[in-house]
Design a protein around this motif. Structure first.
Motif, PDB file in Angstrom:
ATOM      1  N   LEU A  32       0.749  -1.343   0.311  1.00  0.00           N
ATOM      2  CA  LEU A  32       0.054  -0.054  -0.045  1.00  0.00           C
ATOM      3  C   LEU A  32       0.991   1.309   0.090  1.00  0.00           C
ATOM      4  CD1 LEU A  32      -2.792  -1.104   2.302  1.00  0.00           C
ATOM      5  CD2 LEU A  32      -2.974  -0.622  -0.037  1.00  0.00           C
ATOM      6  N   PHE A  33       1.997   1.161   0.653  1.00  0.00           N
ATOM      7  CA  PHE A  33       2.682   2.465   0.785  1.00  0.00           C
ATOM      8  C   PHE A  33       3.355   2.620  -0.622  1.00  0.00           C
ATOM      9  CE2 PHE A  33       3.614   1.826   5.673  1.00  0.00           C
ATOM     10  CZ  PHE A  33       2.620   2.638   6.016  1.00  0.00           C
ATOM     11  N   ALA A  34       3.900   1.696  -1.099  1.00  0.00           N
ATOM     12  CA  ALA A  34       4.138   1.546  -2.531  1.00  0.00           C
ATOM     13  C   ALA A  34       3.503   2.229  -3.553  1.00  0.00           C
ATOM     14  CB  ALA A  34       4.882   0.154  -2.936  1.00  0.00           C
ATOM     15  N   ALA A  35       2.220   1.924  -3.330  1.00  0.00           N
ATOM     16  CA  ALA A  35       1.227   2.337  -4.509  1.00  0.00           C
ATOM     17  C   ALA A  35       0.612   3.674  -4.143  1.00  0.00           C
ATOM     18  CB  ALA A  35       0.095   1.181  -4.496  1.00  0.00           C
ATOM     19  N   LYS A  36       0.386   4.128  -2.910  1.00  0.00           N
ATOM     20  CA  LYS A  36      -0.415   5.226  -2.518  1.00  0.00           C
ATOM     21  C   LYS A  36       0.225   6.071  -1.638  1.00  0.00           C
ATOM     22  CE  LYS A  36      -4.749   4.410  -1.745  1.00  0.00           C
ATOM     23  NZ  LYS A  36      -5.811   3.913  -0.985  1.00  0.00           N
ATOM     24  N   THR A  41      -2.081   6.418   2.621  1.00  0.00           N
ATOM     25  CA  THR A  41      -2.468   5.141   2.991  1.00  0.00           C
ATOM     26  C   THR A  41      -3.020   5.078   4.374  1.00  0.00           C
ATOM     27  OG1 THR A  41      -0.770   4.188   1.636  1.00  0.00           O
ATOM     28  CG2 THR A  41      -2.069   2.550   3.568  1.00  0.00           C
ATOM     29  N   SER A  42      -4.541   4.790   4.792  1.00  0.00           N
ATOM     30  CA  SER A  42      -4.853   4.954   6.193  1.00  0.00           C
ATOM     31  C   SER A  42      -4.741   3.552   6.766  1.00  0.00           C
ATOM     32  CB  SER A  42      -6.462   5.174   5.888  1.00  0.00           C
ATOM     33  OG  SER A  42      -7.291   4.073   5.317  1.00  0.00           O
ATOM     34  N   THR A  43      -4.905   3.816   7.930  1.00  0.00           N
ATOM     35  CA  THR A  43      -4.666   2.540   8.824  1.00  0.00           C
ATOM     36  C   THR A  43      -6.126   1.736   8.822  1.00  0.00           C
ATOM     37  OG1 THR A  43      -5.588   3.956  10.742  1.00  0.00           O
ATOM     38  CG2 THR A  43      -3.091   3.520  10.818  1.00  0.00           C
ATOM     39  N   ASP A  44      -7.143   2.404   8.449  1.00  0.00           N
ATOM     40  CA  ASP A  44      -8.374   1.573   8.156  1.00  0.00           C
ATOM     41  C   ASP A  44      -8.317   0.771   7.071  1.00  0.00           C
ATOM     42  OD1 ASP A  44     -10.187   3.049  10.052  1.00  0.00           O
ATOM     43  OD2 ASP A  44     -10.395   4.726   8.820  1.00  0.00           O
ATOM     44  N   PHE A 114       8.517   0.963  -3.545  1.00  0.00           N
ATOM     45  CA  PHE A 114       8.524   1.418  -2.398  1.00  0.00           C
ATOM     46  C   PHE A 114       9.650   2.367  -2.082  1.00  0.00           C
ATOM     47  CE2 PHE A 114      10.046   1.233   1.968  1.00  0.00           C
ATOM     48  CZ  PHE A 114       9.085   1.466   2.790  1.00  0.00           C
ATOM     49  N   LEU A 115      10.735   2.089  -2.608  1.00  0.00           N
ATOM     50  CA  LEU A 115      11.741   2.937  -2.367  1.00  0.00           C
ATOM     51  C   LEU A 115      11.745   4.176  -3.061  1.00  0.00           C
ATOM     52  CD1 LEU A 115      14.915   2.669  -1.401  1.00  0.00           C
ATOM     53  CD2 LEU A 115      15.477   2.378  -3.718  1.00  0.00           C
TER      54      LEU A 115
END
Length: 213
Positions: A32-36, A41-44, A114-115
């Motif tokens: 998710l971090f890599a994509a958004k 990215t939310s914890t939800d 991600f990088l």
């Protein structure tokens, strides 16, 4: 009655250990971090993708920044793999294994994405920049420097400043991945990507000047 079928009793559902759940959460968060991005990215969303409650998520990772740090730790191990040291391999093969240049395309793209996302976002998020420095780049570089130091002690390499050499290698591989990700992954094939990194290793080990120089 004797011929009445007895329904099998259900056992207790298998529960996932905290360690296994932690690994699963980190894997979902990394994608998710890599994509958004971290902010996007939310914890939800992380909890929903992991099929857990936010209470469970926060029990394992008290805040999203803690989770980002755990992702960086895992990602660092995907950037360099020192294995058993590879001291029995030719240096070119050892460096190829350390930087995992033969990853399949999907794993390579996740690593690069991600990088890219993390470093771009770190310009506006100081806390992310500090995590990337301390738990990512600096730690990876220190581990690589230790490996280069050992190769020098064993007479396999002669390097005046192994810290700078480690820095150069990290820039070569990580920098190439970031630029590739920014350009939409421009290698014509996995084989072309591997050939590029093999040449980088070859130039690092042998230099580019003719022997008489």
């Amino acid at each position: 009655m004797a011929d009445e079928k007895v329904k099998p009793r259900r056992g207790r559902p298998k529960t996932m250990t905290d360690e296994a759940r932690r690994e699963a959460i980190v894997a979902v968060a990394e994608a998710l971090f890599a994509a958004k991005g971290f902010v996007g990215t939310s914890t939800d969303e992380i909890a929903a993708r992991c099929k857990i409650s936010k209470q469970t998520l926060y029990r394992i990772f008290p805040c999203k920044t803690d989770l980002f740090g755990a992702v960086v730790d895992v990602h660092r191990m995907r950037m360099i793999d020192l294995g058993d040291g590879y001291d029995d391999l030719p240096l070119g093969q050892a460096l190829a294994k350390i930087f995992m240049i033969d990853l399949d395309q999907r794993a390579y793209e996740l690593r690069a994405a991600f990088l890219r996302a993390a470093h771009v976002e770190s310009f506006s998020e100081p806390q992310l920049r500090e995590i990337l420095r301390c738990r990512g780049g600096y730690k990876a570089r220190a581990d690589l420097k230790s490996w280069l130091d050992r190769q020098c002690v064993n007479g396999r390499l002669v390097i005046k400043d192994t810290d700078r050499a480690a820095h150069m290698l990290m820039d070569t591989f990580a920098g190439s991945m970031v630029f590739d990700a920014l350009g939409g992954f421009g290698w014509a094939s996995r084989e072309e990507r591997i050939a590029h990194f093999k040449q980088c290793i070859d130039i690092f080990l042998k230099g580019a000047l003719p022997d008489q120089y």
